[in-house]
Write a protein that holds these residues in place. Structure first.
Motif, mmCIF file in Angstrom:
data_model
loop_
_atom_site.group_PDB
_atom_site.id
_atom_site.type_symbol
_atom_site.label_atom_id
_atom_site.label_comp_id
_atom_site.label_asym_id
_atom_site.label_seq_id
_atom_site.Cartn_x
_atom_site.Cartn_y
_atom_site.Cartn_z
ATOM 1 N N SER A 34 32.536 45.010 53.073
ATOM 2 C CA SER A 34 33.326 45.751 52.103
ATOM 3 C C SER A 34 32.777 47.161 51.947
ATOM 4 C CB SER A 34 33.298 45.037 50.750
ATOM 5 O OG SER A 34 33.912 45.829 49.771
ATOM 6 N N LYS A 35 33.648 48.134 51.997
ATOM 7 C CA LYS A 35 33.263 49.534 51.781
ATOM 8 C C LYS A 35 32.708 49.724 50.377
ATOM 9 C CE LYS A 35 33.409 53.747 53.520
ATOM 10 N NZ LYS A 35 32.232 54.190 54.203
ATOM 11 N N LEU A 36 33.203 48.930 49.421
ATOM 12 C CA LEU A 36 32.709 49.019 48.050
ATOM 13 C C LEU A 36 31.230 48.652 47.976
ATOM 14 C CD1 LEU A 36 35.707 47.299 46.231
ATOM 15 C CD2 LEU A 36 35.185 49.737 46.288
ATOM 16 N N VAL A 37 30.802 47.679 48.777
ATOM 17 C CA VAL A 37 29.403 47.260 48.792
ATOM 18 C C VAL A 37 28.579 48.260 49.587
ATOM 19 C CG1 VAL A 37 27.803 45.456 49.515
ATOM 20 C CG2 VAL A 37 30.008 44.832 48.520
ATOM 21 N N GLN A 38 29.066 48.679 50.745
ATOM 22 C CA GLN A 38 28.331 49.633 51.581
ATOM 23 C C GLN A 38 27.998 50.900 50.814
ATOM 24 O OE1 GLN A 38 30.965 50.296 54.888
ATOM 25 N NE2 GLN A 38 30.094 48.630 56.093
ATOM 26 N N ASP A 39 28.931 51.380 50.019
ATOM 27 C CA ASP A 39 28.732 52.632 49.280
ATOM 28 C C ASP A 39 28.198 52.409 47.875
ATOM 29 O OD1 ASP A 39 29.792 53.821 51.511
ATOM 30 O OD2 ASP A 39 31.748 54.208 50.623
ATOM 31 N N ALA A 40 27.879 51.143 47.512
ATOM 32 C CA ALA A 40 27.390 50.794 46.172
ATOM 33 C C ALA A 40 28.273 51.439 45.101
ATOM 34 C CB ALA A 40 25.930 51.188 46.007
ATOM 35 N N ARG A 41 29.558 51.157 45.194
ATOM 36 C CA ARG A 41 30.519 51.754 44.264
ATOM 37 C C ARG A 41 30.610 50.970 42.965
ATOM 38 N NH1 ARG A 41 35.682 53.207 48.070
ATOM 39 N NH2 ARG A 41 34.543 54.462 49.550
ATOM 40 N N ALA A 42 30.941 51.679 41.919
ATOM 41 C CA ALA A 42 31.169 51.048 40.627
ATOM 42 C C ALA A 42 32.455 50.229 40.693
ATOM 43 C CB ALA A 42 31.272 52.108 39.543
ATOM 44 N N PHE A 43 32.513 49.208 39.862
ATOM 45 C CA PHE A 43 33.728 48.415 39.766
ATOM 46 C C PHE A 43 34.857 49.355 39.354
ATOM 47 C CE2 PHE A 43 36.619 45.192 38.191
ATOM 48 C CZ PHE A 43 36.391 44.146 39.070
ATOM 49 N N PRO A 44 36.035 49.253 39.971
ATOM 50 C CA PRO A 44 37.117 50.205 39.686
ATOM 51 C C PRO A 44 37.578 50.165 38.227
ATOM 52 C CG PRO A 44 37.798 48.600 41.359
ATOM 53 C CD PRO A 44 36.416 48.263 40.963
ATOM 54 N N ALA A 45 38.008 51.304 37.759
ATOM 55 C CA ALA A 45 38.571 51.401 36.410
ATOM 56 C C ALA A 45 39.895 50.651 36.363
ATOM 57 C CB ALA A 45 38.766 52.862 36.029
ATOM 58 N N PHE A 46 40.130 49.960 35.248
ATOM 59 C CA PHE A 46 41.395 49.256 35.054
ATOM 60 C C PHE A 46 41.605 49.045 33.561
ATOM 61 C CE2 PHE A 46 38.311 45.843 34.998
ATOM 62 C CZ PHE A 46 38.809 44.938 34.076
ATOM 63 N N GLU A 47 42.828 48.764 33.212
ATOM 64 C CA GLU A 47 43.161 48.314 31.864
ATOM 65 C C GLU A 47 44.334 47.359 31.993
ATOM 66 O OE1 GLU A 47 44.759 49.718 27.529
ATOM 67 O OE2 GLU A 47 43.770 51.227 28.765
ATOM 68 N N LEU A 48 44.049 46.093 31.763
ATOM 69 C CA LEU A 48 45.052 45.037 31.890
ATOM 70 C C LEU A 48 44.901 44.054 30.740
ATOM 71 C CD1 LEU A 48 44.625 44.388 35.727
ATOM 72 C CD2 LEU A 48 46.654 45.370 34.649
ATOM 73 N N SER A 49 45.890 43.213 30.560
ATOM 74 C CA SER A 49 45.795 42.181 29.526
ATOM 75 C C SER A 49 45.048 40.976 30.079
ATOM 76 C CB SER A 49 47.190 41.777 29.046
ATOM 77 O OG SER A 49 47.900 41.138 30.076
ATOM 78 N N THR A 50 44.667 40.079 29.171
ATOM 79 C CA THR A 50 44.043 38.841 29.613
ATOM 80 C C THR A 50 45.132 37.810 29.892
ATOM 81 O OG1 THR A 50 43.787 37.897 27.401
ATOM 82 C CG2 THR A 50 41.995 39.302 28.223
ATOM 83 N N LEU A 51 44.792 36.840 30.701
ATOM 84 C CA LEU A 51 45.749 35.779 31.032
ATOM 85 C C LEU A 51 46.111 34.988 29.778
ATOM 86 C CD1 LEU A 51 47.259 34.086 33.188
ATOM 87 C CD2 LEU A 51 45.160 32.739 33.425
ATOM 88 N N GLU A 52 45.115 34.719 28.954
ATOM 89 C CA GLU A 52 45.321 33.870 27.787
ATOM 90 C C GLU A 52 46.078 34.569 26.656
ATOM 91 O OE1 GLU A 52 41.816 32.656 30.179
ATOM 92 O OE2 GLU A 52 42.400 34.564 29.291
ATOM 93 N N ASP A 53 45.915 35.890 26.514
ATOM 94 C CA ASP A 53 46.509 36.612 25.390
ATOM 95 C C ASP A 53 47.112 37.929 25.871
ATOM 96 O OD1 ASP A 53 47.181 37.899 23.044
ATOM 97 O OD2 ASP A 53 45.149 37.887 22.216
ATOM 98 N N PRO A 54 48.434 38.019 25.972
ATOM 99 C CA PRO A 54 49.074 39.240 26.466
ATOM 100 C C PRO A 54 48.796 40.473 25.600
ATOM 101 C CG PRO A 54 50.720 37.509 26.091
ATOM 102 C CD PRO A 54 49.398 36.969 25.669
ATOM 103 N N GLU A 55 48.418 40.263 24.343
ATOM 104 C CA GLU A 55 48.136 41.380 23.441
ATOM 105 C C GLU A 55 46.711 41.921 23.602
ATOM 106 O OE1 GLU A 55 50.622 42.644 21.580
ATOM 107 O OE2 GLU A 55 51.842 41.123 22.582
ATOM 108 N N ARG A 56 45.817 41.128 24.169
ATOM 109 C CA ARG A 56 44.428 41.558 24.333
ATOM 110 C C ARG A 56 44.270 42.341 25.625
ATOM 111 N NH1 ARG A 56 39.117 38.022 25.655
ATOM 112 N NH2 ARG A 56 37.655 39.770 25.606
ATOM 113 N N ARG A 57 43.855 43.605 25.508
ATOM 114 C CA ARG A 57 43.646 44.468 26.673
ATOM 115 C C ARG A 57 42.148 44.531 26.976
ATOM 116 N NH1 ARG A 57 48.245 45.566 29.286
ATOM 117 N NH2 ARG A 57 47.457 47.548 29.996
ATOM 118 N N VAL A 58 41.820 44.502 28.250
ATOM 119 C CA VAL A 58 40.428 44.635 28.688
ATOM 120 C C VAL A 58 40.360 45.721 29.750
ATOM 121 C CG1 VAL A 58 39.698 42.285 28.111
ATOM 122 C CG2 VAL A 58 40.714 42.737 30.348
ATOM 123 N N ASP A 59 39.161 46.282 29.926
ATOM 124 C CA ASP A 59 38.959 47.310 30.951
ATOM 125 C C ASP A 59 37.646 47.047 31.676
ATOM 126 O OD1 ASP A 59 36.904 48.300 29.324
ATOM 127 O OD2 ASP A 59 38.166 49.841 28.441
#
Length: 177
Positions: A34-59
């Protein structure tokens, strides 16, 4: 004599092509770096809801703070069902797991967890594959080991077998804790 050599060129070209195809078929597509591992990249930015609660947003801050195994899975994925006992084992050992429910519906994803168990502290709901795309996922299951600073340190493609758990995943977790 030259005429015979010219007639042999297509046959020679065909044989060379067949050799390359034969060698290519012997490669394992799951063993890719994986290029992400080779370059020691940070986990990508995101903002999505959780599976259990559509109102709860996580990043991406969800991934920081302690070593976390992020597992991309889907209800439609037979290999995801096969690896669930290994993921439950990791959770029982106190290893933090975050799930990314990929290209699923909430109902099917929640049904999967009811049937096979839920080792995840949180399940990110990624129905359109936005986060999976940023991670470079091309098939489920795929897992990413992320250190406490949010840097991807290891990438596992495909099913995590009991021997993968013992020989690869656990040593990688220990290395980064």
């Amino acid at each position: 004599m030259k005429r015979r050599l010219l007639l042999m060129l297509p046959l020679l070209g065909f044989l060379v092509l067949m050799l390359f195809l034969y060698l290519g078929l012997g490669l394992n597509p799951f063993h890719r770096e994986s290029k992400l591992v080779q370059d020691a990249r940070a986990f990508p930015a995101f903002e999505l809801s959780t599976l259990e609660d559509p109102e709860r947003r996580v990043d991406e801050s969800l991934i920081k703070g302690e070593v976390t195994l992020v597992n991309v899975w889907g209800e439609w994925c037979p290999e995801c069902k096969r690896e669930m006992p290994q993921l439950l084992d990791l959770a029982e050992r106190g290893i933090r797991l975050v799930g990314v429910n990929w290209k699923d519906t909430r109902e099917k994803g929640l049904g999967f967890l009811d049937e096979f168990g839920d080792p995840f502290v949180v399940n990110v709901f990624d129905p359109d594959g936005e986060l999976a795309f940023e991670l470079g996922v091309y098939g489920a299951p795929e897992s990413f080991l992320v250190d406490a600073d949010g840097v991807i340190r290891y990438h596992h493609t495909g099913y995590i077998s009991p021997s993968d758990l013992r020989d690869t995943i656990l040593p990688e977790v220990e290395k980064w804790q």
